[in-house]
Design a protein around this motif. Structure first.
Motif, short mmCIF file in Angstrom:
data_model
loop_
_atom_site.label_atom_id
_atom_site.label_comp_id
_atom_site.label_asym_id
_atom_site.label_seq_id
_atom_site.Cartn_x
_atom_site.Cartn_y
_atom_site.Cartn_z
N LEU A 68 13.26 5.53 0.77
CA LEU A 68 13.89 4.96 1.82
C LEU A 68 13.52 5.27 3.36
CD1 LEU A 68 17.55 4.69 0.38
CD2 LEU A 68 15.85 2.84 0.44
N ARG A 69 13.25 6.81 3.54
CA ARG A 69 12.89 7.32 4.79
C ARG A 69 11.68 6.66 5.16
NH1 ARG A 69 15.87 13.05 5.66
NH2 ARG A 69 17.97 12.50 4.72
N LEU A 70 10.62 6.71 4.03
CA LEU A 70 9.47 6.21 4.48
C LEU A 70 9.35 4.82 4.63
CD1 LEU A 70 6.56 6.79 4.23
CD2 LEU A 70 6.33 6.26 1.82
N SER A 71 10.19 4.14 3.93
CA SER A 71 9.97 2.52 4.40
C SER A 71 10.52 2.30 5.74
CB SER A 71 10.66 2.06 3.18
OG SER A 71 12.23 2.33 3.28
N ARG A 72 11.32 3.18 6.13
CA ARG A 72 12.00 3.04 7.78
C ARG A 72 11.17 3.70 8.78
NH1 ARG A 72 17.12 4.13 4.92
NH2 ARG A 72 17.29 6.25 5.66
N SER A 73 10.10 4.45 8.38
CA SER A 73 9.42 5.12 9.35
C SER A 73 8.17 4.58 9.88
CB SER A 73 8.86 6.54 8.65
OG SER A 73 7.79 6.28 7.65
N TYR A 123 0.84 -1.15 0.10
CA TYR A 123 0.01 -0.07 0.12
C TYR A 123 0.81 1.17 0.04
CZ TYR A 123 -3.25 3.62 1.62
OH TYR A 123 -3.74 4.89 1.94
N LEU A 124 1.97 1.11 0.78
CA LEU A 124 2.76 2.42 0.88
C LEU A 124 3.43 2.57 -0.39
CD1 LEU A 124 4.96 2.35 4.11
CD2 LEU A 124 3.27 4.07 3.40
N ALA A 125 3.91 1.53 -1.14
CA ALA A 125 4.53 1.77 -2.54
C ALA A 125 3.46 2.30 -3.67
CB ALA A 125 5.12 0.42 -2.86
N GLN A 126 2.44 1.71 -3.28
CA GLN A 126 1.35 2.45 -4.22
C GLN A 126 0.94 3.77 -4.18
OE1 GLN A 126 -2.39 -0.01 -3.47
NE2 GLN A 126 -1.34 -1.59 -4.58
N GLN A 127 0.99 4.20 -2.77
CA GLN A 127 0.87 5.65 -2.57
C GLN A 127 2.14 6.42 -3.12
OE1 GLN A 127 -2.72 5.35 -1.95
NE2 GLN A 127 -2.11 7.21 -0.84
N PHE A 128 3.25 5.87 -2.75
CA PHE A 128 4.38 6.55 -3.10
C PHE A 128 4.50 6.77 -4.46
CE2 PHE A 128 8.71 6.91 -4.35
CZ PHE A 128 9.38 7.69 -3.75
N GLU A 129 4.21 5.76 -5.32
CA GLU A 129 4.39 5.87 -6.58
C GLU A 129 3.21 6.83 -7.49
OE1 GLU A 129 6.27 4.74 -9.16
OE2 GLU A 129 7.25 3.85 -7.41
N ALA A 130 1.97 7.09 -6.66
CA ALA A 130 1.13 8.12 -7.10
C ALA A 130 1.60 9.56 -6.84
CB ALA A 130 -0.33 7.75 -6.13
N ASP A 131 2.61 9.74 -5.89
CA ASP A 131 3.24 10.89 -5.77
C ASP A 131 4.50 11.11 -6.29
OD1 ASP A 131 1.22 12.26 -3.86
OD2 ASP A 131 1.89 11.24 -2.31
N ARG A 132 5.14 10.10 -6.97
CA ARG A 132 6.16 10.17 -7.41
C ARG A 132 6.71 11.36 -8.71
NH1 ARG A 132 10.73 6.87 -8.21
NH2 ARG A 132 9.87 5.20 -7.48
N THR A 133 5.43 11.58 -9.56
CA THR A 133 5.75 12.52 -10.55
C THR A 133 6.09 14.05 -9.74
OG1 THR A 133 4.91 11.17 -12.24
CG2 THR A 133 4.72 13.85 -12.65
N HIS A 134 5.14 14.30 -8.75
CA HIS A 134 4.98 15.50 -8.11
C HIS A 134 6.25 15.52 -7.32
CE1 HIS A 134 3.96 18.54 -5.10
NE2 HIS A 134 4.24 17.46 -4.31
#
Length: 313
Positions: A43-48, A8-19
């Protein structure tokens, strides 16, 4: 089927990647560095503890901005010359036709990369932005280009919202090529005179009167090192960063005997000068009749980056 938390985090991150890439590119002027900043944010998100983040998009934008600010400061510290954006020297005017074949092939192979660059500021703007200080650049880009509030930007640049607003305003004038407005110099001089008198006289309460409660005083490495070696001679007891009026007043109380007012970039500031040669400069940000922020600069190159005129007093 509910995705796993990491998925889910990866999906959310990809949604924001272009921005996020657009933010990083506007700040850094390099798609390679922008990609590095975005990857560091992941990396920081995955460790948070992602569950404690209320606004994931805002959190990621802040992280990318902080990472980009660190990269800009590192770039300035290295004093790279000439400056390059994506491998191009900015001293050479460029057109899209001048891009190497490998660059064009990379753009065709990566539509998102091409979209980010097409939407980003042009080369001429990047050249102007690179002449700003890292905090000025960050405040201007995040506020004027991405509409972040100064209250959100202030913690990233370690300044008060009022000082952050001044950073963006100064950057905006430089980007637009408009002259600095005439500051209220008599009012600023009155504040600085009271500041110097209180510091020299060791008047703690009087210092508190002229310092904003949330003031931040920063000092570069040369200033910190020199102050540590000359504390007995009346230099301030400095750390790289001192926060709050009481802490700043304690550091400056009983000092400043060798300091004098100076005109620094069209505002009143303070300088230490030996034989008429400035050895350290206080760049002061005012908020009304109080001092909101102080940047103490002892690096010769840093002093030379400011227009400086010593004043009597």
């Amino acid at each position: 089927m509910t995705p796993e938390p990491q998925e889910y985090l990866a999906q959310q991150f990809e949604a924001d990647r272009t921005h996020l890439r657009a933010v990083a590119y506007r700040l850094l002027g390099s798609t390679h560095e922008a990609d590095d900043a975005v990857q560091e944010a992941w990396l920081r998100l995955s460790r948070s503890d992602a569950g404690s983040i209320d606004n994931l998009s805002g959190w990621l934008t802040t992280v990318v901005a902080r990472v980009s600010l660190d990269m800009l400061r590192s770039r300035k510290a290295k004093r790279e010359s000439p400056i390059e954006f994506d491998g191009y020297e900015v001293a050479t005017p460029l057109t899209t036709q001048s891009a190497p074949a490998a660059q064009e092939q990379a753009d065709r192979a990566d539509p998102e990369r091409r979209a980010v660059q097409a939407d980003a500021v042009g080369l001429a703007m990047l050249v102007v932005l690179d002449k700003l200080t890292p905090p000025e650049r960050l405040a201007f880009v995040l506020h004027d280009m991405f509409a972040l509030a100064f209250d959100e930007i202030a913690p990233i640049v370690d300044r008060s919202p009022a000082a952050t607003r001044q950073l963006a305003s100064r950057a905006r004038r430089r980007v637009q090529g408009t002259p600095e407005p005439q500051a209220d110099l008599p009012r600023q001089r009155k504040v600085v005179d009271a500041f110097l008198a209180a510091a020299r006289g060791g008047d703690f309460e009087a210092l508190l009167e002229v310092l904003d409660p949330d003031i931040v005083m920063r000092a570069d490495q040369v200033s910190v090192r020199n102050a540590a070696g000359k504390e007995a001679a009346g230099a301030p007891r400095l750390a790289p960063q001192i926060r709050g009026a009481a802490a700043v007043a304690a550091a400056l109380k009983g000092t400043m005997q060798a300091a004098r007012p100076a005109l620094v970039d069209n505002q009143i500031g303070v300088a230490w000068a030996v034989g008429g040669v400035p050895k350290a400069v206080f760049v002061i940000t005012f908020d009304g009749d109080r001092i909101a922020d102080i940047d103490l600069i002892g690096e010769p190159d840093g002093i030379g980056a400011h227009r400086l005129q010593l004043l009597d007093g």
